[in-house]
Design an enzyme around this catalytic site. Structure first.
Site, PDB file in Angstrom:
ATOM      1  N   GLY A   1       0.243  -4.882   1.119  1.00 11.10           N
ATOM      2  CA  GLY A   1      -1.004  -4.841   0.371  1.00 11.10           C
ATOM      3  C   GLY A   1      -0.935  -5.554  -0.960  1.00 11.10           C
ATOM      4  O   GLY A   1      -1.946  -6.060  -1.457  1.00 11.10           O
TER       5      GLY A   1
ATOM      6  N   GLU B   1       4.505  -5.281   7.261  1.00 17.33           N
ATOM      7  CA  GLU B   1       3.888  -4.156   7.981  1.00 17.33           C
ATOM      8  C   GLU B   1       4.429  -3.982   9.395  1.00 17.33           C
ATOM      9  O   GLU B   1       4.457  -2.862   9.911  1.00 17.33           O
ATOM     10  CB  GLU B   1       2.360  -4.351   8.031  1.00 17.33           C
TER      11      GLU B   1
ATOM     12  N   ALA C   1       0.851  -1.180   0.000  1.00 18.17           N
ATOM     13  CA  ALA C   1       0.000   0.000   0.000  1.00 18.17           C
ATOM     14  C   ALA C   1       0.892   1.236   0.000  1.00 18.17           C
ATOM     15  O   ALA C   1       2.065   1.181   0.388  1.00 18.17           O
ATOM     16  CB  ALA C   1      -0.918  -0.008   1.224  1.00 18.17           C
TER      17      ALA C   1
ATOM     18  N   GLU D   1      -1.517  -9.096  -0.165  1.00 11.16           N
ATOM     19  CA  GLU D   1      -2.925  -9.248   0.198  1.00 11.16           C
ATOM     20  C   GLU D   1      -3.827  -9.184  -1.026  1.00 11.16           C
ATOM     21  O   GLU D   1      -4.805  -9.937  -1.138  1.00 11.16           O
ATOM     22  CB  GLU D   1      -3.301  -8.170   1.211  1.00 11.16           C
TER      23      GLU D   1
END
Length: 262
Positions: free
Chosen positions: A113, A136, A69, A116
């Site tokens: 992300g 993360e 992300a 994911e």
């Protein structure tokens, strides 16, 4: 004019084609921000509603499927901004509404992300250059787009704990051994392999493809007895379709089935 953060095209020449989405933020290694996820969600929903599309492939660049992300877009967020803005849930979860198969074709980094997003797809085909991870923890946070939930379901608790708590990356070979990816191919064959899988899926009966996807997903969201009962209902329902009649008649006649997706 809105910047094109994804590129879309249709591939294949059959009655149903494969929709190809390429993430397009190369300077940021395809870091995922709200604008990109909005555009991705819109493309997925449009193809899901298009009867001429039978399968979707999502890919990135040679360097990165998606490196995570967008940290620059997240760094200054407060709790109330993330909560009231429905951060991640608002647009990342669109992938879960797609009924047609979605294949992730992953080369390079699929981190945070990006990992994911790949796991939200129905299966992952990885280049031998692929690297997966949930780093993360190094940023003082945890995965927030399903990493702590989908990763254990894919690779088991111990491997997931290892990756989430240390933030380390695993290469494509380890990801295949762990069950995260369905197959590993040479990097220069990645897109061709994913599109070939899409072409095979497009040739199958549309109702059976969607029901098969529903049933496999159900396995992760219910107990065995409920899951088998759900599968049985879907199995019985397919005997009401023209494709079931065509498929079985073609098998008995020793010819190739021509499905009408009905």
């Amino acid at each position: 004019m809105t910047e094109a953060l994804i590129l879309t095209e249709l591939r294949g020449d059959g009655a149903r084609r494969t929709g190809l989405v390429t993430l397009n933020r190369p300077k940021q290694l395809n870091a995922l921000n709200d604008e990109l996820m909005d555009q991705l969600g819109a493309a997925l929903l449009a193809w899901d509603a298009d009867d001429s599309v039978g399968c979707i492939v999502v890919t990135g660049s040679e360097k990165a499927f998606a490196a995570g992300a967008d940290i620059a877009a997240m760094a200054s967020k407060s709790f109330i901004e993330a909560y009231q803005g429905d951060f991640i849930t608002r647009n990342w979860e669109t992938m879960r509404r797609i009924r047609k198969p979605v294949i992730a074709a992953v080369a390079g980094f699929a981190l945070g992300g990006g990992c994911e997003l790949a796991m939200m797809c129905d299966f992952i085909i990885a280049a031998d250059t692929a690297r997966f991870g949930q780093p993360e923890i190094k940023l003082g946070i945890i995965p927030g787009a399903g990493g702590t939930q989908r990763l254990p379901r894919a690779v088991g608790k111990s491997k997931a704990m290892d990756l989430v708590l240390t933030g380390r990356m695993m290469d494509a070979a380890e990801a295949e051994r762990a069950g995260l990816v369905s197959r590993v191919v040479p990097a220069d064959k990645l897109l061709a392999e994913a599109l070939a899988a899409g072409e095979l899926i497009c040739a199958m009966g549309g109702p059976s493809v969607m029901m098969a996807k529903e049933c496999v997903n159900r396995a992760f969201e219910s107990g065995l007895t409920d899951g088998v009962s759900y599968e049985r209902r879907m199995f019985h329902a397919l005997f009401a379709t023209a494709d079931q009649k065509e498929g079985m008649e073609a098998f008995l006649a020793k010819r190739k089935a021509v499905f009408k997706h009905a």
